[in-house]
Structure formats: C-alpha cells, structure tokens
Design an enzyme around this catalytic site. Sequence first.
Site, short mmCIF file in Angstrom:
data_model
loop_
_atom_site.label_atom_id
_atom_site.label_comp_id
_atom_site.label_asym_id
_atom_site.label_seq_id
_atom_site.Cartn_x
_atom_site.Cartn_y
_atom_site.Cartn_z
N CYS A 81 0.87 -1.17 0.00
CA CYS A 81 0.00 0.00 0.00
C CYS A 81 0.91 1.22 0.00
O CYS A 81 2.08 1.12 -0.34
CB CYS A 81 -0.95 -0.02 1.19
SG CYS A 81 -0.13 0.08 2.80
N LEU A 82 0.40 2.35 0.39
CA LEU A 82 1.21 3.56 0.35
C LEU A 82 2.15 3.67 1.56
O LEU A 82 3.32 3.96 1.40
CB LEU A 82 0.29 4.79 0.27
CG LEU A 82 0.97 6.11 -0.08
CD1 LEU A 82 1.64 6.03 -1.44
CD2 LEU A 82 -0.05 7.23 -0.06
#
Length: 100
Positions: A81-82
């Site tokens: 994810c980020l």
Amino acid sequence: SLCAAGEPNLSYQELKDLKKANVLHIDVRERWEIDRFGKIPESINIPLGELMEALQMDPTEFKEQYNQKMPSKSDPVVFSCLAGTRSKQALGFATSLGFS
C-alpha cells in the site's frame, strides 16, 4: 510499504527478488491512488475494502474480475500500500482466512 507473513516488512529489493520466484503481489491501494501514483509492475490491484470478498471468491470469478489466477492458501503473496497500514491489515485478513 510491503508485507508478507514470513517477513512482515520487505525492502524494495527483497520484493524484486521475491517476484522472480513467482510471488503474487497484491496492491491494496484504492483505484484512484493507482491512477494518481501509478501501478506497480506485475502487481494486481485489489483495494483493501474488496480483499476479504476477493480472497473468498470462486477461482473462476477471481480470474474474471482480476485477470489473475486466484492464489491458493499456500501460495506466496505480498501485499503493498502507500504507507504500510493497509498492507498489514491485508495480511491479517488473509491469515484469518487460512492463508499461510
């Protein structure tokens, strides 16, 4: 940030090495994030909100929806994810469904 059960935090180089070994890379960012920041090569995008349902789909339905063979519960999978929060949640979801 990247997560896998055997190694909760992976470096970019470790991910590159794992991808050579046929690891399924699931990016759990939202679709707008993929559009804005770009797709990670050879990853499939399954937003975190869809992941539990996706991992319980019929394999044929999974293939149609995500254009990828559904992982078996013993296949190596990496989530990203980020920042790492959602990938850790994704790892927890997969583990709770019996993925090793």
